[in-house]
Design an enzyme around this catalytic site. Structure first.
Site, PDB file in Angstrom:
ATOM      1  N   LYS A  45      -3.878  -1.642   3.903  1.00 32.54           N
ATOM      2  CA  LYS A  45      -3.339  -2.743   3.108  1.00 32.54           C
ATOM      3  C   LYS A  45      -4.038  -4.064   3.407  1.00 32.54           C
ATOM      4  O   LYS A  45      -4.237  -4.888   2.511  1.00 32.54           O
ATOM      5  CB  LYS A  45      -1.835  -2.866   3.350  1.00 32.54           C
ATOM      6  CG  LYS A  45      -1.023  -1.672   2.846  1.00 32.54           C
ATOM      7  CD  LYS A  45       0.459  -1.878   3.102  1.00 32.54           C
ATOM      8  CE  LYS A  45       1.291  -0.718   2.567  1.00 32.54           C
ATOM      9  NZ  LYS A  45       1.053   0.524   3.321  1.00 32.54           N
TER      10      LYS A  45
ATOM     11  N   GLU B 204       3.770 -10.310   6.240  1.00 31.78           N
ATOM     12  CA  GLU B 204       3.813 -10.967   4.945  1.00 31.78           C
ATOM     13  C   GLU B 204       5.030 -11.876   4.846  1.00 31.78           C
ATOM     14  O   GLU B 204       6.067 -11.613   5.466  1.00 31.78           O
ATOM     15  CB  GLU B 204       3.929  -9.946   3.808  1.00 31.78           C
ATOM     16  CG  GLU B 204       2.668  -9.226   3.464  1.00 31.78           C
ATOM     17  CD  GLU B 204       2.888  -8.287   2.288  1.00 31.78           C
ATOM     18  OE1 GLU B 204       1.887  -7.775   1.775  1.00 31.78           O
ATOM     19  OE2 GLU B 204       4.046  -8.059   1.890  1.00 31.78           O
TER      20      GLU B 204
ATOM     21  N   HIS C 242      13.511   1.043   1.187  1.00 31.44           N
ATOM     22  CA  HIS C 242      12.192   0.710   0.655  1.00 31.44           C
ATOM     23  C   HIS C 242      11.594   1.847  -0.178  1.00 31.44           C
ATOM     24  O   HIS C 242      10.388   1.871  -0.411  1.00 31.44           O
ATOM     25  CB  HIS C 242      11.215   0.325   1.777  1.00 31.44           C
ATOM     26  CG  HIS C 242      11.666  -0.832   2.609  1.00 31.44           C
ATOM     27  ND1 HIS C 242      11.754  -2.117   2.121  1.00 31.44           N
ATOM     28  CD2 HIS C 242      12.092  -0.888   3.896  1.00 31.44           C
ATOM     29  CE1 HIS C 242      12.194  -2.922   3.077  1.00 31.44           C
ATOM     30  NE2 HIS C 242      12.414  -2.213   4.157  1.00 31.44           N
TER      31      HIS C 242
ATOM     32  N   ARG D  86      -3.529   7.354  -6.567  1.00 29.78           N
ATOM     33  CA  ARG D  86      -3.039   8.686  -6.907  1.00 29.78           C
ATOM     34  C   ARG D  86      -2.094   8.574  -8.083  1.00 29.78           C
ATOM     35  O   ARG D  86      -1.799   7.481  -8.568  1.00 29.78           O
ATOM     36  CB  ARG D  86      -2.287   9.297  -5.724  1.00 29.78           C
ATOM     37  CG  ARG D  86      -1.168   8.388  -5.202  1.00 29.78           C
ATOM     38  CD  ARG D  86      -0.289   9.048  -4.189  1.00 29.78           C
ATOM     39  NE  ARG D  86       0.547   8.117  -3.460  1.00 29.78           N
ATOM     40  CZ  ARG D  86       1.671   7.578  -3.900  1.00 29.78           C
ATOM     41  NH1 ARG D  86       2.096   7.849  -5.129  1.00 29.78           N
ATOM     42  NH2 ARG D  86       2.379   6.760  -3.156  1.00 29.78           N
TER      43      ARG D  86
END
Length: 674
Positions: free
Chosen positions: A119, A203, A238, A300
């Site tokens: 990420k 973040e 999540h 994907r």
């Protein structure tokens, strides 16, 4: 279709393997399934033209074994491998090994996967491509003190995220600096276990976000397009549970901005095939003109791809196969239009009342809704199959289309009411409450929807009604009659009164008493007595008149109670009854005279493993004084960490749990004494 691909091996299992097989066969190609020992009789194995065993049940010994999957492909003369999602679908080394072996990988290039696999690196690429990203820390320094300092610089709340993988694993929200060290340890431990990489990024946590993603597609001829957006904001742990396309209240302007940013992201890495650009949209001031930020790219096919297919009329798996064969995309951006609205829900084996704890067990009954023009069901299981501890507990995806969102919701509500399932805990009622919630109906959604409305979505249990209690007893009677008939057929004297289903016993009244515990933990008693061709069922002094209108051997009941005809399904076991009636499922525990509820062997202070798993961390010791809800143990099960807490204040005694210990469902790990 070019002649390069004639046979496809699906390196996956469950509903996605079944879904891919359907398209591959429709294209006139041959299919090869792979399976573990746990999946020998699975639905995807039965659907495929060929099937190859690749190992034992644990994924590390089967579905994650690239060498065994490649061997299966070579042994069956396979031309191409479709990885589905999860498992090896985003494994760059596996993609490279396929290409090196002369087998087409139906997915992006290994280089694509590597660039988007971490990420932090992906965000750096997006910054260079001009795609907006969430403010945060992407550095290499993983020292806990340094990460805490960066979090304080960003400003709480922050989100700790594993740089590898997805699905909510290795992710923690942190609201204060004092919470940060423990959250960091948990995220790193979970990331290391799930992805073999414990590196994290930090973040800024968006207070009111919507999770909106854009489906992109690119070929090897320089063409790249998007197929509009999906809203995936409704999540627990999540992980997504409801997805829809298009996003509610999306404006043409914002759709154009997000679509252009998504295509730019795909072009930045010279992408090939299907991918999803996930964005966080800050809707604190509404969706119109809201800022959006790149979150990650999934290289994907997504679980929720059917909603895109239903609003575009395209088969994304077929597109994947054709692009992997070297063909150009079938459409330009201007050729695509949105037709109607589609909503998908994920039916899981889990217990919403216990913080969505995954469940295992046998599907003693599973009747999904009918496939119709506007309803689509994707599943990898059938009635009688087992939901195993080894794999994701998703049972099915139910997707409905409508010419507008309100119509799609009506179709979905009806489809969920048609769904019948028994044998283990599921989120079926939770899904019903969610899509029928007034806030969801008007599209007032964000990632905080479920926790904000949890009391509505998981309401307090209600006492069993008299009709449900009557149906339970009639189901027990029907099951007894069926067994008696089977015994009579096998007997040398089928007319013996001892084989009769009428409760006949010498010198005894023809009556019976059944005791239950309902969802409120209250004991309920029903006395039944035969009268004429029916029964008198007495509950709390009130007599109900009932008789069978018809009932069949598969436990479907048609009965008349107090003059009202009821259709239902009743599943009976020695210790439980499940009643499915009026589109709702009701569970009752059965009691016998030998059961003493006050003498529970486990005791009210027992800490019990809710499912098979591995103890990751023991946070207390024998003799420790603990408060109610204090964390005691961390259990890893079904690819997730679960924190077991104290059910009451007291002293820890009888602690048997140890780090690394494998435990079975129901194992008593400790006691909390007064």
């Amino acid at each position: 279709m070019t002649p390069e691909i004639e046979k496809v091996l699906i390196a996956n299992r469950g509903e996605i393997a079944c879904r891919i097989i359907q398209t591959v066969r429709a294209m006139g190609l041959q299919t090869v399934a792979v399976y573990s020992d746990a999946d020998e009789h699975a639905r995807h194995v039965a659907m495929a033209d060929e099937a190859v065993r690749i190992g034992a049940a644990p994924v590390g010994e089967s579905y994650l074994r690239a060498d065994l999957i490649l061997k299966a492909a070579k042994d069956t003369n396979t031309d191409a491998i479709h990885p589905g999602y999860g498992f090896l679908s985003e494994n760059a080394e596996f993609a490279a090994e396929c290409e090196n072996a002369g087998i087409i990988f139906i997915g992006p290039t290994a280089d694509n996967i590597r660039k988007m696999g971490l990420k932090d690196e992906a965000k750096k690429l997006m910054i260079d491509a001009g795609v907006p990203v969430v403010p945060g820390y992407l550095g290499e320094n993983q020292d806990p003190d340094h990460l805490l300092a960066e979090a304080e610089k960003i400003g709480f709340p922050v989100l700790i995220k594993a740089v590898a993988g997805g699905g909510g694993k290795g992710m923690r929200r942190v609201d204060t600096s004092t919470e940060f060290p423990a959250a960091l340890r948990g995220a790193k431990r979970e990331a290391a276990g799930a992805f073999g990489n414990d590196q994290v990024l930090i973040e800024k946590f968006i207070e009111k976000p919507r999770h909106i993603e854009v489906q992109v597609f690119a070929d090897t001829h320089g063409n790249a397009i998007h197929l509009f957006e999906r809203d995936c904001s409704l999540q627990r742990r999540h992980q997504k549970v409801v997805e829809e396309a298009p996003a509610p209240h999306m404006t043409d302007f914002l759709r154009g901005q997000m679509g252009s940013a998504a295509v730019a992201a795909a072009r930045a890495i010279d992408y090939r095939g299907a991918g999803t650009i996930e964005f966080i949209v800050d809707v604190a001031n509404g969706l119109d003109g809201a800022p959006f930020y790149f979150m990650e790219m999934n290289t994907r096919l997504q679980v929720e791809h059917p909603v895109t297919e239903m609003i575009t009329g395209e088969d994304l798996v077929e597109w994947q196969i054709r692009v992997a064969s070297g063909e150009e995309l079938p459409f330009d951006q201007g050729d695509l239009e949105i037709d109607g609205h589609a909503i998908e829900v994920r039916l899981y084996a889990e217990d919403p009342a216990r913080d969505f704890l995954p469940a295992t067990g046998r599907l003693t009954r599973f009747r999904p809704p009918l496939d119709e023009d506007f309803t689509r069901v994707e599943t990898g299981v059938r009635e009688g199959d087992v939901v195993s501890v080894h794999y994701d507990p998703m049972i099915a995806k139910i997707i409905c289309w409508g010419e507008d969102r309100a119509t799609a919701l009506r179709h979905l509500s009806r489809a969920l009411d048609q769904t019948e399932i028994a044998g283990l805990s599921t989120n079926l009622d939770f899904l019903r409450h969610t899509i029928n919630h007034p806030a969801f109906a008007v599209g007032d959604v964000d990632t905080g929807f479920i926790p904000r409305h949890i009391k509505d979505l998981v309401p307090a249990p209600q006492p069993a009604s008299d009709s449900i209690l009557c149906l339970s007893v009639l189901g027990i009677i029907a099951a007894r009659e069926k067994r008696a008939q089977e015994t009579a057929r096998a007997s040398h004297d089928p007319w013996s009164p001892w084989a009769a289903p009428t409760n006949w016993r010498a010198n005894l009244e023809r009556s019976d008493t059944q005791r239950f515990i309902d969802a409120t933990d209250e004991e309920r008693t029903v006395t039944s007595a035969r009268k004429d061709q029916g029964f008198i069922l007495t509950i709390d002094g009130v007599a109900h008149h009932a008789h069978f209108h018809d009932h069949s051997e598969d436990s479907d009941l048609c009965v008349v109670i107090d003059g009202k005809r009821l259709n239902s399904a009743v599943q009976v076991t020695n210790d439980a009854v499940t009643v499915i009636s009026g589109g709702r499922t009701h569970h009752l525990k059965r009691l016998s005279s030998r059961v003493d509820l006050e003498d529970d062997a486990d005791g009210p202070g027992a800490i019990i493993a809710p499912m098979p798993g591995k103890i990751l961390d023991v946070l207390v010791a024998d003799g420790d004084e603990v408060e109610k809800d204090q964390p005691l143990l961390i259990l890893e099960a079904m690819k997730m960490e679960h924190t077991l807490t104290a059910p009451r204040a007291g002293t820890v005694t009888g602690l048997t749990a140890k780090d690394g210990m494998q435990v079975n469902d129901g194992t008593v790990l400790a006691q909390i004494a007064d």
